[in-house]
Design an enzyme around this catalytic site. Sequence first.
Site, PDB file in Angstrom:
ATOM      1  CB  THR A 269      -6.284   7.821   1.400  1.00  0.00           C
ATOM      2  OG1 THR A 269      -6.259   6.833   2.418  1.00  0.00           O
ATOM      3  CG2 THR A 269      -7.631   8.505   1.379  1.00  0.00           C
TER       4      THR A 269
ATOM      5  CE1 TYR B 116      -0.065   8.443   4.349  1.00  0.00           C
ATOM      6  CE2 TYR B 116       2.051   9.527   4.115  1.00  0.00           C
ATOM      7  CZ  TYR B 116       0.852   9.369   4.777  1.00  0.00           C
ATOM      8  OH  TYR B 116       0.591  10.154   5.897  1.00  0.00           O
TER       9      TYR B 116
ATOM     10  CD  GLU C 107      -7.473  12.822   3.842  1.00  0.00           C
ATOM     11  OE1 GLU C 107      -7.243  13.767   3.084  1.00  0.00           O
ATOM     12  OE2 GLU C 107      -7.465  11.633   3.462  1.00  0.00           O
TER      13      GLU C 107
ATOM     14  CE  LYS D 126      -3.666   2.202   7.508  1.00  0.00           C
ATOM     15  NZ  LYS D 126      -4.336   3.124   6.578  1.00  0.00           N
TER      16      LYS D 126
ATOM     17  CD  GLN E 298      -3.189   4.826  10.888  1.00  0.00           C
ATOM     18  OE1 GLN E 298      -4.401   4.855  10.735  1.00  0.00           O
ATOM     19  NE2 GLN E 298      -2.340   5.237   9.950  1.00  0.00           N
TER      20      GLN E 298
ATOM     21  CE1 TYR F 180       2.100   7.540  14.651  1.00  0.00           C
ATOM     22  CE2 TYR F 180       3.173   7.304  12.536  1.00  0.00           C
ATOM     23  CZ  TYR F 180       2.828   8.082  13.619  1.00  0.00           C
ATOM     24  OH  TYR F 180       3.232   9.385  13.659  1.00  0.00           O
TER      25      TYR F 180
ATOM     26  CB  THR G  64      -7.651  -4.746   2.574  1.00  0.00           C
ATOM     27  OG1 THR G  64      -6.734  -4.435   3.623  1.00  0.00           O
ATOM     28  CG2 THR G  64      -7.496  -3.735   1.447  1.00  0.00           C
TER      29      THR G  64
ATOM     30  NE  ARG H 274      -8.035   6.746   9.655  1.00  0.00           N
ATOM     31  CZ  ARG H 274      -7.288   6.572   8.572  1.00  0.00           C
ATOM     32  NH1 ARG H 274      -6.029   6.154   8.674  1.00  0.00           N
ATOM     33  NH2 ARG H 274      -7.808   6.766   7.383  1.00  0.00           N
TER      34      ARG H 274
ATOM     35  CD  GLU I  85      -6.321   5.030   4.750  1.00  0.00           C
ATOM     36  OE1 GLU I  85      -5.608   4.294   4.069  1.00  0.00           O
ATOM     37  OE2 GLU I  85      -5.871   5.840   5.598  1.00  0.00           O
TER      38      GLU I  85
ATOM     39  CG  ASP J 262      -5.742   0.525   3.894  1.00  0.00           C
ATOM     40  OD1 ASP J 262      -5.683  -0.590   4.429  1.00  0.00           O
ATOM     41  OD2 ASP J 262      -4.940   1.450   4.134  1.00  0.00           O
TER      42      ASP J 262
ATOM     43  CG  HIS K  31      -4.205  10.378   2.520  1.00  0.00           C
ATOM     44  ND1 HIS K  31      -5.249  10.316   3.417  1.00  0.00           N
ATOM     45  CD2 HIS K  31      -3.346   9.383   2.873  1.00  0.00           C
ATOM     46  CE1 HIS K  31      -5.038   9.322   4.268  1.00  0.00           C
ATOM     47  NE2 HIS K  31      -3.888   8.747   3.965  1.00  0.00           N
TER      48      HIS K  31
ATOM     49  CG  ASP L  93      -2.127   0.857   1.053  1.00  0.00           C
ATOM     50  OD1 ASP L  93      -2.390   1.306  -0.077  1.00  0.00           O
ATOM     51  OD2 ASP L  93      -2.820   1.092   2.057  1.00  0.00           O
TER      52      ASP L  93
ATOM     53  CD  GLU M 251      -5.498   2.764  -0.022  1.00  0.00           C
ATOM     54  OE1 GLU M 251      -4.752   2.035  -0.701  1.00  0.00           O
ATOM     55  OE2 GLU M 251      -5.324   3.008   1.192  1.00  0.00           O
TER      56      GLU M 251
ATOM     57  NE  ARG N 232       4.404  13.187  10.682  1.00  0.00           N
ATOM     58  CZ  ARG N 232       3.684  12.224  10.112  1.00  0.00           C
ATOM     59  NH1 ARG N 232       3.416  11.121  10.779  1.00  0.00           N
ATOM     60  NH2 ARG N 232       3.221  12.372   8.891  1.00  0.00           N
TER      61      ARG N 232
END
Lengths: 441, 441
Positions: free
Chosen positions: A373, A142, A387, A266, A253, A257, A270, A250, A212, A246, A147, A140, A214, A156
């Site tokens: 995503t 990114y 988002e 995840k 995650q 992560y 899927t 959250r 997500e 996906d 996104h 997968d 995708e 962050r």
Amino acid sequence: MTGQIDETHDPRLRSWIESANEPTTDFPIQNLPFGIFRRLDQPHTTHVGVAIGDKALDLHECHKAGLLSGDDPTLSAYLGPLDLSRQDAVNLRQVLSRLLRDGNEEIQKYRRSPSCSLDPIIAIANVEMLLPVSIGDYTDFYASLFHATNIGRRFRPDNPLLPNYKWVPIGYHGRASSIVISGTPINRPSGQTKDDGEASPRFGATRALDYELELGMFVGEGNEQGAPISIEHAEDHVLGYCLVNDWSARDLQKWEYQPLGPFLSKSFATTISPWIVTPEALAPFRVPAFARAAGDPQPLAYLYSEANRARGGLDITLEVFLLTEGMRQRKISPYLLSQGNARDLYWTFAQMLTHHASNGCNVGPGDLIASGTVSGATAESRGCLMEITEGGTRPISLPNGEARTFLQDGDEVILRGYCQSENFRRIGFGECRGLIGPGRT
Amino acid sequence: MTGQIDETHDPRLRSWIESANEPTTDFPIQNLPFGIFRRLDQPHTTHVGVAIGDKALDLHECHKAGLLSGDDPTLSAYLGPLDLSRQDAVNLRQVLSRLLRDGNEEIQKYRRSPSCSLDPIIAIANVEMLLPVSIGDYTDFYASLFHATNIGRRFRPDNPLLPNYKWVPIGYHGRASSIVISGTPINRPSGQTKDDGEASPRFGATRALDYELELGMFVGEGNEQGAPISIEHAEDHVLGYCLVNDWSARDLQKWEYQPLGPFLSKSFATTISPWIVTPEALAPFRVPAFARAAGDPQPLAYLYSEANRARGGLDITLEVFLLTEGMRQRKISPYLLSQGNARDLYWTFAQMLTHHASNGCNVGPGDLIASGTVSGATAESRGCLMEITEGGTRPISLPNGEARTFLQDGDEVILRGYCQSENFRRIGFGECRGLIGPGRT
């Protein structure tokens, strides 16, 4: 670069299967995506076929009837999408386009003949779609800058887009075993979460289940371990495309992560759409790669070719709909949560594949490579709830008065994808659906 | 908890295959690990066998000769390690232990009989070992606190151990396609790297190629998607163990790993040892799970059982040797770089597996779950060069006067693993070897 436009793309072509001629169908004669299914009238075997309107053409039965081979002996050995070289697939597309074209009588004659024991035309409503290939490894990426920026801001706030993003097609290995076909129920996963301010984590059902949106690409021909794939040859390895959801927890995650990336947030499931849309079907919808902003670096040489820059992108509209239990009971239509486009991906699939194999990693037939995503620049094109609701802080309102930050049990998420333009027939992906149920612990 | 000690573990047992009785062998009659190989005298088929001294017992030939079935009809259908339930494997161990025991004449009689067309005993030197199972998904954990601390210090000097470490068995999905068997040459990978102070990354061969010393566990019986595996039942799903070298390009890793974890820095190759050492063979070497320091949290309930605490650990000595081209030319023996022990892992394999499936993720037969680098508390037990050379800043000196920070072309890395104690025969894993060559770009 694959995908010449030829007579099979002519928008005037009509099929003798009437539903394929309706302007809203995902599966006109110009599409011809591959799938694997179990016929309800023959439940003990799996068949390969192509979608045409609301029907499937059963290629096993066509093969038995001698309708496929034509002048090409390779097609007579045809058993599934992975048995085809890229050139075989191109040739088969020609054969199928001719067989299904208005005025062609070959299949109809066979259906009326005594040797026809099983109708090669079957309603899609009468088949159970299966995974279209055996998926070896799943990667997968990114690849959406929008996104990455939006989601990075949640994890962050001071540093949403990391310094490597515009240089490296960031990706990670996903879990192949838990990929399921559209329509498979999704169990709400449990896991460790730790709320801000809590001293210790706790274990329980996720409270932040997300989807997500995708686009996925299946690998056809693989490469030998140690032998990279050049950007010029990357598209020779593309079998076709599908929609990918996906699913993401959250809260799991956020806690798990660092430092090795998403894992159990995840890997519970899927979902993919069942029909493999070929590069040939998408040929009229090739567009330039994403236009990098002034000041953005150009791709390093191994990720750059003029052909990729000029037409490495795909103009595919991608949509997410939500249907809650409450909406279902009141017969309210699925609600459009977002609409994006694969042309907004910062990296093309050729770049992703070339990067993937640049260290000598071997990809093989049936590997799935997903985009990550797909989000766009606008609020309407954000490809996940993380988002859209800004990390669960801004609930969305649904037509029946319900609100959502993340998914609840009974919610169904429906992805759709299609290409359209003035000069060509609409090419669609069908649907990628998943209904959330409570999980087991 | 599997692994009762029975008569098959009796250290006084001897085999009529003399090399199995030597005290230094990895493969005494108390071990009996499974492997898949191609016989050089029968190169067109693959055979399954067990190692015994410097020989392999060819189970296909034993099966043909009617030597395996005994009273157990399930064993007569035996084709490979994955066809066995845990109980079948236990039963087969009994049968094989009896057949190979000093004084048992059954195999010898068969070898002398006219119906023996292919000798069921073959020298390991005369077989080519293959991957012992078809590996579906590969997961790599990060289960050594010492490794996580040492490596974390290189990437995050101020923050080596993240807050989740003592709560979450951290892991990530690895690349299954590029797992190779011991002895396969390793091509130096290329990729993007960016030195501190450089404005842009460059693409080229890694300058920081490293190994990682790991223990791997193969899954036997899987779980259904959505159905977690309890800590009490985790070991029922263990097929056996092998050595794993998780080759790592540290310069690629440093630049690519945020935010989704290692990807191309690892996916070019992973080497495993060929023999699957069973949980039964390791039964005498079970030890308590790692003793957590005062102040460390106890595992959450789903990761805790009294049996796992009391004997979830494995007392397996793990060693890394280096043999450079220069040493090879001067016939200098491989040099011991480090010696660690799997008992130093902060998380047990049962905890890793239970965590893995805690979100409903389905694991299946042949999945490989690796421990992550096994490092201990001392400088002599650091399981990769990144730790030993402190990020390449402190070169090591080799017996022939060469120095190394990271691996050079012509270097061969050899992993070894074994269990030993006063009361039981040594149980070994054989070797996991890989010789570095220049890569292609």
